[in-house]
Write an enzyme that holds these catalytic residues in place. Structure first.
Site, PDB file in Angstrom:
ATOM      1  N   TYR A 112       0.795  -1.065  -0.012  1.00  0.00           N
ATOM      2  CA  TYR A 112      -0.056   0.039  -0.034  1.00  0.00           C
ATOM      3  C   TYR A 112       0.908   1.236   0.097  1.00  0.00           C
ATOM      4  CZ  TYR A 112      -3.381   3.342   1.805  1.00  0.00           C
ATOM      5  OH  TYR A 112      -4.028   4.555   1.916  1.00  0.00           O
ATOM      6  N   ASP A 184      -0.475  -7.846   5.923  1.00  0.00           N
ATOM      7  CA  ASP A 184      -1.593  -6.726   5.840  1.00  0.00           C
ATOM      8  C   ASP A 184      -2.694  -7.627   5.013  1.00  0.00           C
ATOM      9  OD1 ASP A 184      -3.418  -4.991   4.917  1.00  0.00           O
ATOM     10  OD2 ASP A 184      -1.982  -3.365   4.393  1.00  0.00           O
ATOM     11  N   LYS A 209     -11.670  -0.149   5.575  1.00  0.00           N
ATOM     12  CA  LYS A 209     -12.236  -0.863   4.341  1.00  0.00           C
ATOM     13  C   LYS A 209     -13.177  -2.006   4.583  1.00  0.00           C
ATOM     14  CE  LYS A 209      -8.907   1.714   2.732  1.00  0.00           C
ATOM     15  NZ  LYS A 209      -7.642   1.291   2.608  1.00  0.00           N
TER      16      LYS A 209
END
Ligand code: PLP
Length: 393
Positions: A112, A184, A209
């Protein structure tokens, strides 16, 4: 306490909720209180010393936040969990707790965007070296880990081209090298992938999310080995990046339906990937559920569903991609993902906005790429929306 025989759906609904709840409420209340008052100094001291249960101050602990942490802990099959103001707070607090000057961390090039900034900018400022291997180069990752490192940081599927890391393989190499592994799990969710059951020490999430799932609250969570989670929690107590009770309430409300939401999002993404694959206006489709995906078999071996996010390059340049996105009527043009609403956007202006054209090319991100995060709308409407927008490419 919650029993282990509960199924995932039951854990999502009831897990972590000690009964009876305050004043007989049927749902977990928002404990909107900074401090907690005690009848006398003796009982306050007992709680402060950890000899009796009790909250003191919400930067350290809060009853609403605790239920959220416990629910995620149960869903991720972890020993312990703690929470944060955002996903980036979870990731940075974890890395800054575990790493010291002189340490080395191994990760991949496709993490990310914010995580990548930690590796390339902030950790080096503290004398911590980050070694980033091409995502998908399984042998290269093994070699980098085997050279010795304190932490192995993994993310799979990756953003935005949905590459897959072989978790069993990377974790086995990390264990052999004596490293701590962090995964993650934001894109996969605990419904589709359980890194701790594959041997990972820690799992991090942007709860903003899929966990929350409604694009209405920011949050982050860390789950895994109790000794490590407690070190990171101690750092967070001082660092102050705590989750608010109100956000915890929204995330808890969202978590109750995670199994249903993710099942629909998996199905919508699979159908959308199949629809786009071979469409005359589409150059390429990236989705680990497609048999043509380079690492489909690895994905199938470690995921029980392939997730709600896919990406695709439309034929043409960035202008063609812009025309497509501007023509969407059901999907929202927005930066986040994992919401009940379908969200679409170009990595060029969201996750990889800081990169140059050359850097994005090096990461294999086409300029005409669209990241498409499926919501829970009916697939026929999503397909009709995408079909009409593709006419503008
Ligand atoms: C969004 C995201 C983050 C960061 O989370 P925030 O809640 O935005 O701070 C980290 N990892 C992944 C994979 C993400 O999608």
């Amino acid at each position: 306490m919650t029993s282990t025989y509960f199924s995932t759906g039951s854990l999502a609904v009831r897990g972590g909720e000690e009964r009876p709840l305050a004043l007989g409420s049927a749902q977990v209340p928002i404990f909107q209180s900074a401090a907690f008052a005690y009848p006398d100094i003796e009982s306050w001291l007992e709680a402060a010393l950890g000899n009796a249960a009790g909250d003191i101050y919400s930067r350290n602990s809060n009853p609403t936040v605790r239920v959220f942490e416990e629910k995620v802990r149960l869903l991720e099959q972890a020993e312990a969990a703690t929470s944060f103001a955002s996903g980036m707070a979870a990731i940075s607090n974890t890395l800054f707790t575990l790493l010291r000057p002189g340490d080395r961390v191994v990760s991949v090039t496709d993490t990310y965007g914010g995580t990548s900034k930690l590796f390339l900018e902030f950790l080096p400022q503290m004398g911590i070296k980050a070694d980033l291997v091409d995502t998908g180069d399984h042998a290269g990752l093994d070699a980098a880990i085997a050279r010795g490192c304190k932490v192995v940081y993994l993310e799979t599927p990756t953003n935005p081209t949905l590459k897959i890391i072989d978790l069993r393989r990377a974790i086995a190499t990390a264990k052999h090298a004596g490293s701590t592994t962090i995964v993650d799990n934001t894109f996969a969710t605990p419904i589709n992938q359980l890194p701790i059951s594959l041997g990972a020490d820690l799992v991090v999430h942007s709860a903003t999310k899929f966990l929350g799932g409604h694009d209405d609250a920011m949050g982050g969570v860390l789950a895994g080995r109790a000794d490590l989670v407690s070190q990171v929690h101690h750092y967070r107590e001082i660092n102050g990046a705590c989750l608010s009770a109100f956000s915890a309430y929204l995330l808890l409300r969202g978590l109750k339906t995670i199994e249903l939401r993710v099942a629909r999002q998996n199905a919508n993404a699979m159908s959308m990937a199949r629809f786009l694959n071979g469409h005359q206006a589409v150059e390429s489709v990236f989705y680990p559920g497609l048999e043509s995906h380079r690492d489909h078999s690895i994905a199938a071996s470690q995921m029980s569903g392939f997730g709600g996010v896919l990406s695709f390059a439309v034929k043409g340049d960035f202008d063609a991609c812009k025309r497509f996105l501007n023509a969407l009527q059901l999907a929202q043009r927005a930066a986040s993902l994992g919401s009940v609403n379908t969200l679409a956007g170009p990595p060029r202006t969201t996750s990889h906005v800081e990169c140059s054209i050359e850097e994005r090319a090096k990461l294999g991100i086409p300029e005409s790429l669209v990241r498409y995060s499926c919501g829970i709308e009916g697939f026929d409407d999503l397909r009709a929306d995408v079909e009409q927008a593709l006419k503008h490419v």
